[in-house]
Motif scaffolding. Structure first.
Motif, PDB file in Angstrom:
ATOM      1  N   ARG A 190      23.074  22.952 -19.708  1.00  0.00           N
ATOM      2  CA  ARG A 190      21.926  23.179 -19.711  1.00  0.00           C
ATOM      3  C   ARG A 190      21.793  25.049 -21.266  1.00  0.00           C
ATOM      4  NH1 ARG A 190      23.232  23.626 -14.734  1.00  0.00           N
ATOM      5  NH2 ARG A 190      22.359  26.173 -13.398  1.00  0.00           N
ATOM      6  N   SER A 191      21.001  24.895 -21.266  1.00  0.00           N
ATOM      7  CA  SER A 191      20.553  25.953 -22.887  1.00  0.00           C
ATOM      8  C   SER A 191      20.207  27.120 -22.231  1.00  0.00           C
ATOM      9  CB  SER A 191      19.658  25.342 -23.520  1.00  0.00           C
ATOM     10  OG  SER A 191      18.369  24.901 -22.615  1.00  0.00           O
ATOM     11  N   GLY A 192      20.204  28.099 -22.430  1.00  0.00           N
ATOM     12  CA  GLY A 192      20.151  29.208 -22.373  1.00  0.00           C
ATOM     13  C   GLY A 192      21.229  29.943 -21.597  1.00  0.00           C
ATOM     14  N   LYS A 193      21.165  31.449 -21.132  1.00  0.00           N
ATOM     15  CA  LYS A 193      22.425  32.381 -20.406  1.00  0.00           C
ATOM     16  C   LYS A 193      22.303  32.661 -19.047  1.00  0.00           C
ATOM     17  CE  LYS A 193      24.135  33.322 -25.149  1.00  0.00           C
ATOM     18  NZ  LYS A 193      24.440  34.704 -25.987  1.00  0.00           N
ATOM     19  N   ARG A 194      23.390  32.496 -18.190  1.00  0.00           N
ATOM     20  CA  ARG A 194      23.369  32.761 -16.990  1.00  0.00           C
ATOM     21  C   ARG A 194      24.339  33.567 -16.653  1.00  0.00           C
ATOM     22  NH1 ARG A 194      21.856  28.317 -18.607  1.00  0.00           N
ATOM     23  NH2 ARG A 194      20.333  27.586 -18.142  1.00  0.00           N
ATOM     24  N   CYS A 195      24.206  34.706 -16.209  1.00  0.00           N
ATOM     25  CA  CYS A 195      24.883  35.771 -15.430  1.00  0.00           C
ATOM     26  C   CYS A 195      24.666  35.646 -13.824  1.00  0.00           C
ATOM     27  CB  CYS A 195      24.509  37.445 -15.998  1.00  0.00           C
ATOM     28  SG  CYS A 195      25.426  38.450 -15.044  1.00  0.00           S
ATOM     29  N   LEU A 196      25.850  35.382 -12.847  1.00  0.00           N
ATOM     30  CA  LEU A 196      25.805  35.726 -11.145  1.00  0.00           C
ATOM     31  C   LEU A 196      26.747  36.497 -10.882  1.00  0.00           C
ATOM     32  CD1 LEU A 196      25.313  34.237  -8.427  1.00  0.00           C
ATOM     33  CD2 LEU A 196      27.919  32.860  -9.168  1.00  0.00           C
ATOM     34  N   GLU A 215      21.121  24.926  -9.296  1.00  0.00           N
ATOM     35  CA  GLU A 215      20.567  23.937 -10.909  1.00  0.00           C
ATOM     36  C   GLU A 215      18.942  23.905 -11.265  1.00  0.00           C
ATOM     37  OE1 GLU A 215      22.421  19.912 -11.101  1.00  0.00           O
ATOM     38  OE2 GLU A 215      24.168  21.397 -11.749  1.00  0.00           O
ATOM     39  N   TRP A 216      18.398  23.792 -10.058  1.00  0.00           N
ATOM     40  CA  TRP A 216      16.834  23.583 -10.374  1.00  0.00           C
ATOM     41  C   TRP A 216      16.325  25.088 -10.821  1.00  0.00           C
ATOM     42  CZ3 TRP A 216      13.412  25.875  -7.016  1.00  0.00           C
ATOM     43  CH2 TRP A 216      11.990  26.118  -7.433  1.00  0.00           C
ATOM     44  N   LEU A 217      16.889  25.756  -9.912  1.00  0.00           N
ATOM     45  CA  LEU A 217      16.641  27.048  -9.931  1.00  0.00           C
ATOM     46  C   LEU A 217      16.678  27.992 -11.652  1.00  0.00           C
ATOM     47  CD1 LEU A 217      15.410  29.515  -8.213  1.00  0.00           C
ATOM     48  CD2 LEU A 217      17.606  30.349  -7.785  1.00  0.00           C
ATOM     49  N   THR A 218      17.654  27.782 -11.903  1.00  0.00           N
ATOM     50  CA  THR A 218      18.130  27.967 -13.124  1.00  0.00           C
ATOM     51  C   THR A 218      18.042  27.075 -14.409  1.00  0.00           C
ATOM     52  OG1 THR A 218      20.390  27.576 -12.880  1.00  0.00           O
ATOM     53  CG2 THR A 218      19.636  30.107 -12.316  1.00  0.00           C
ATOM     54  N   PRO A 219      16.852  25.930 -14.651  1.00  0.00           N
ATOM     55  CA  PRO A 219      17.036  25.094 -15.609  1.00  0.00           C
ATOM     56  C   PRO A 219      17.185  26.116 -17.714  1.00  0.00           C
ATOM     57  CG  PRO A 219      14.624  25.556 -15.494  1.00  0.00           C
ATOM     58  CD  PRO A 219      15.460  26.927 -14.355  1.00  0.00           C
ATOM     59  N   ASP A 220      16.917  24.814 -17.828  1.00  0.00           N
ATOM     60  CA  ASP A 220      17.377  24.782 -18.886  1.00  0.00           C
ATOM     61  C   ASP A 220      16.075  25.798 -19.871  1.00  0.00           C
ATOM     62  OD1 ASP A 220      18.861  22.962 -20.728  1.00  0.00           O
ATOM     63  OD2 ASP A 220      17.571  21.123 -19.992  1.00  0.00           O
ATOM     64  N   ASN A 221      16.827  26.672 -21.234  1.00  0.00           N
ATOM     65  CA  ASN A 221      15.814  27.983 -21.037  1.00  0.00           C
ATOM     66  C   ASN A 221      16.101  27.725 -23.048  1.00  0.00           C
ATOM     67  OD1 ASN A 221      14.347  30.009 -21.600  1.00  0.00           O
ATOM     68  ND2 ASN A 221      14.749  30.027 -18.941  1.00  0.00           N
ATOM     69  N   ASP A 278      28.213  32.164 -17.271  1.00  0.00           N
ATOM     70  CA  ASP A 278      28.460  32.247 -18.444  1.00  0.00           C
ATOM     71  C   ASP A 278      29.521  34.138 -18.210  1.00  0.00           C
ATOM     72  OD1 ASP A 278      27.355  29.937 -21.149  1.00  0.00           O
ATOM     73  OD2 ASP A 278      25.942  31.304 -19.500  1.00  0.00           O
ATOM     74  N   ALA A 279      29.150  34.843 -17.840  1.00  0.00           N
ATOM     75  CA  ALA A 279      29.036  36.331 -17.070  1.00  0.00           C
ATOM     76  C   ALA A 279      29.402  36.603 -16.047  1.00  0.00           C
ATOM     77  CB  ALA A 279      28.255  36.807 -17.834  1.00  0.00           C
ATOM     78  N   LEU A 280      30.439  36.826 -15.032  1.00  0.00           N
ATOM     79  CA  LEU A 280      30.039  37.193 -13.781  1.00  0.00           C
ATOM     80  C   LEU A 280      30.292  38.738 -13.510  1.00  0.00           C
ATOM     81  CD1 LEU A 280      32.984  34.534 -12.305  1.00  0.00           C
ATOM     82  CD2 LEU A 280      30.372  34.831 -12.300  1.00  0.00           C
ATOM     83  N   VAL A 281      29.015  39.883 -12.785  1.00  0.00           N
ATOM     84  CA  VAL A 281      29.417  40.816 -12.546  1.00  0.00           C
ATOM     85  C   VAL A 281      29.984  40.870 -11.264  1.00  0.00           C
ATOM     86  CG1 VAL A 281      28.026  43.268 -12.236  1.00  0.00           C
ATOM     87  CG2 VAL A 281      27.791  41.453 -14.287  1.00  0.00           C
ATOM     88  N   LEU A 282      30.994  41.097 -10.981  1.00  0.00           N
ATOM     89  CA  LEU A 282      31.695  41.640  -9.746  1.00  0.00           C
ATOM     90  C   LEU A 282      30.831  42.696  -8.845  1.00  0.00           C
ATOM     91  CD1 LEU A 282      35.085  41.473 -11.009  1.00  0.00           C
ATOM     92  CD2 LEU A 282      33.649  39.451 -10.412  1.00  0.00           C
ATOM     93  N   CYS A 283      30.870  42.497  -7.755  1.00  0.00           N
ATOM     94  CA  CYS A 283      30.044  43.429  -6.710  1.00  0.00           C
ATOM     95  C   CYS A 283      31.161  44.050  -5.540  1.00  0.00           C
ATOM     96  CB  CYS A 283      29.208  43.530  -6.547  1.00  0.00           C
ATOM     97  SG  CYS A 283      27.381  42.402  -7.357  1.00  0.00           S
ATOM     98  N   TRP A 342      18.414  35.031 -20.710  1.00  0.00           N
ATOM     99  CA  TRP A 342      19.184  35.043 -19.672  1.00  0.00           C
ATOM    100  C   TRP A 342      18.242  34.513 -18.147  1.00  0.00           C
ATOM    101  CZ3 TRP A 342      24.777  35.877 -19.599  1.00  0.00           C
ATOM    102  CH2 TRP A 342      25.425  36.083 -20.977  1.00  0.00           C
ATOM    103  N   ASP A 343      19.316  34.155 -17.325  1.00  0.00           N
ATOM    104  CA  ASP A 343      19.157  34.002 -16.045  1.00  0.00           C
ATOM    105  C   ASP A 343      19.594  34.826 -15.769  1.00  0.00           C
ATOM    106  OD1 ASP A 343      17.282  32.216 -15.154  1.00  0.00           O
ATOM    107  OD2 ASP A 343      17.981  30.466 -15.997  1.00  0.00           O
ATOM    108  N   LEU A 344      19.250  35.492 -14.806  1.00  0.00           N
ATOM    109  CA  LEU A 344      20.373  36.810 -14.019  1.00  0.00           C
ATOM    110  C   LEU A 344      20.044  36.281 -12.225  1.00  0.00           C
ATOM    111  CD1 LEU A 344      19.150  40.015 -15.369  1.00  0.00           C
ATOM    112  CD2 LEU A 344      20.666  38.730 -16.415  1.00  0.00           C
ATOM    113  N   LEU A 345      21.264  35.758 -11.774  1.00  0.00           N
ATOM    114  CA  LEU A 345      21.218  34.434 -10.593  1.00  0.00           C
ATOM    115  C   LEU A 345      21.827  35.804  -9.277  1.00  0.00           C
ATOM    116  CD1 LEU A 345      21.061  31.884  -9.407  1.00  0.00           C
ATOM    117  CD2 LEU A 345      23.005  31.781 -10.041  1.00  0.00           C
ATOM    118  N   GLU A 346      20.581  35.365  -8.538  1.00  0.00           N
ATOM    119  CA  GLU A 346      21.342  36.512  -7.624  1.00  0.00           C
ATOM    120  C   GLU A 346      22.179  35.766  -6.811  1.00  0.00           C
ATOM    121  OE1 GLU A 346      18.850  38.236  -2.884  1.00  0.00           O
ATOM    122  OE2 GLU A 346      18.453  36.475  -4.428  1.00  0.00           O
TER     123      GLU A 346
END
Lengths: 333, 333
Positions: free
Chosen positions: A136-142, A202-208, A241-246, A213-217
């Motif tokens: 998908r287009s756009g960027k995502r961080c989980l 996928e539905w929650l974080t569509p093309d953008n 595209d990116a992971l933040v470790l908690c 950046w989608d910041l995915l909980e």
């Protein structure tokens, strides 16, 4: 989508902690919270104007959101009176309680009669697809955690706020009931049927847009045997595209699992990244969020420094020190 | 539990493949299949006696099992006539179709009137718990695949048969609708709500005798982004002592995901084992099952030999050469 703004129902909350949903809404979406509704005996206080139903309607409130946990697994007759009156006064109701509003025949009857909505955010209401895995287009961080309840939602919301402060495009994507009540929309992932988990993400974080950046909980943990399947669906459905470790550094064992120790941040880093790269080979871990609430400030500083040196990634406590460096790491990619 | 024995309903099956559920029952639980029921136009033939409903009842059949896929996503009027007559003649009905029997008002009415059961094996009917992760007694083996549909159910059932042939204690544990119809019991894991996936697997594989093996049917693949969460729940809920790796060597991409190549057996081995050891540190991979149906016998032999040399694990095609060596590896542990 839950209609804003809200009147936050705190009921007869016995302490401040039991009103943490209300607190989350007030902290992260203050523009949505016109006031609080407290019953006799309520100890919690969000610092919002106390309002009657009438006053809140006059102030524009459209939904009464249950911002407090209930006791004993029931919706008490006292609560019920207010909820019914709210429907009659023109409010929708929204709740993340285990007891569903829709399972209360009197609430259903009044909601039908008045034409107002009952939002049970624990229950999926969308026919989610099977995940397709298409890039998908756009960027995502989980956010991913060594355990449950280590600050993933807080970190994600804080990053959204920092993005917006900088005038950059970013959207918090809620995957749990508290996050959904805060944002008014999202996927209650732990209640989604197995086959559709990754598809719902996928539905929650569509093309953008490319720079969005989608910041995915995040939810659960790859190392938490009760919920690891949910985490996996986030990693593969979210194609981050990116992971933040908690991480929470003082916990003795995995939440609810006395026989299971916590993994190291190194183990989380290596495993989460390997799995994420199945869906997105360009994924990297970009930062670390530590919940140091149990440490003194000097201990916290020392711990963060030690982790940053060891892991080679920007390491912060989002609550104590903000998430500027986590967001820097994303915008510099 | 679906009452045995069965009459297998093949309807108007257009080809042999569409009757694969019936074929599975006949192959793996022949003692449960007293006969087959074929309508005009049925091309499939399981080699069982053709029986009317009456004849099957006289032969002891208790459940009419739909052993064929339906066309066009509907239960046709022709099928419906037979299903209703079966209920009236004293049969329960069992089905793994996407269209649920319980969604057909006429079937429900007749089932209620006659007191017979409608088993939709795609739908969970147990309030599964959250997984606890407590170490359970007895031994467990799980099949894991590089992809979906690479022979996990077949391998698992073949291992059960081999155990029983040797007089050893083992139980096939079904996790998909075909497996459930074959065995009469199991968990339809892909239809379980996310939070309860791992708990349902714990429920399915409870404490047992120390020398008993649960042979747990795998689902999905850790590398299949649509279903990896389900696989994860099996690995963590099943807390396997042994993994059997399953692979199909000629597949060009992951099933249904044209953009995703298959992982190597080495990658599956390393990843599945690491994840399994979160729940059971003593877990090992003990064997490899290859579906060589697309290879000539000499090619298959060469491929198996090459994999066995490379991976250092007993490597067989269960269909072509049996699973003796996979079972040896378990009993020698």
């Amino acid at each position: 989508m839950i209609k804003a703004p809200y009147l936050l129902f705190l009921g007869d909350a016995p302490d401040q902690l039991s009103a943490k949903v209300g607190q989350g809404i007030k902290d992260w979406r203050p523009e949505r919270a016109v006031g609080q509704f407290r019953m006799p005996g309520c100890v919690a206080d969000l610092g919002l104007p106390d309002m009657s139903l009438n006053e809140a309607r006059s102030a524009g409130a459209k939904t009464l959101v249950i911002g407090v946990a209930n006791r004993g697994g029931v919706i008490s007759p006292e609560w019920k009176k207010t909820l019914i009156m709210a429907l009659e006064e023109g409010f929708d109701l929204a709740s993340g309680l285990h007891n569903l509003l829709r399972d209360e025949p009197d609430l259903v009857a009044v909601a039908n009669a008045t034409g107002h909505a009952l939002h049970d955010v624990r229950v999926p209401h969308v026919p989610y697809p099977i995940a397709k895995g298409t890039k998908r287009s756009g960027k995502r961080c989980l956010t991913v955690g060594t355990d449950c309840s280590v600050g993933k939602m807080y970190t994600t919301l804080a990053m959204e706020r920092e993005f917006r402060k900088r005038g950059l495009a970013a959207t918090f994507r809620a995957t749990g009931q508290t996050g959904i009540l805060i944002d008014g929309v999202g996927v209650p992932l732990d209640a989604v049927v197995a086959d559709f988990m990754a598809g719902s993400v996928e539905w929650l974080t569509p093309d953008n847009d490319d720079d969005h950046w989608d910041l995915l909980e995040g939810q659960g943990s790859l190392f938490h045997i009760s919920y690891s399947g949910v985490t996996m669906a986030l990693i593969h459905g979210g194609q981050p595209d990116a992971l933040v470790l908690c991480h929470e550094p003082t916990r003795g064992h995995m939440r609810g699992l006395p026989d299971y120790g916590l993994p190291s941040l190194e183990a989380l880093h290596e495993l989460a990244l390997r799995l994420a790269r199945v869906a997105n080979p360009a994924c990297d871990a970009t930062g670390i969020a530590i919940n140091t609430a149990a440490l003194a400030e000097s201990e916290a500083q020392a711990y963060l420094k030690e982790v940053e040196g060891r892991m080679g990634l920007p390491t912060v406590d989002p609550f104590r020190h903000g998430v500027e460096r986590l967001v820097d790491a994303l915008t510099e990619r």
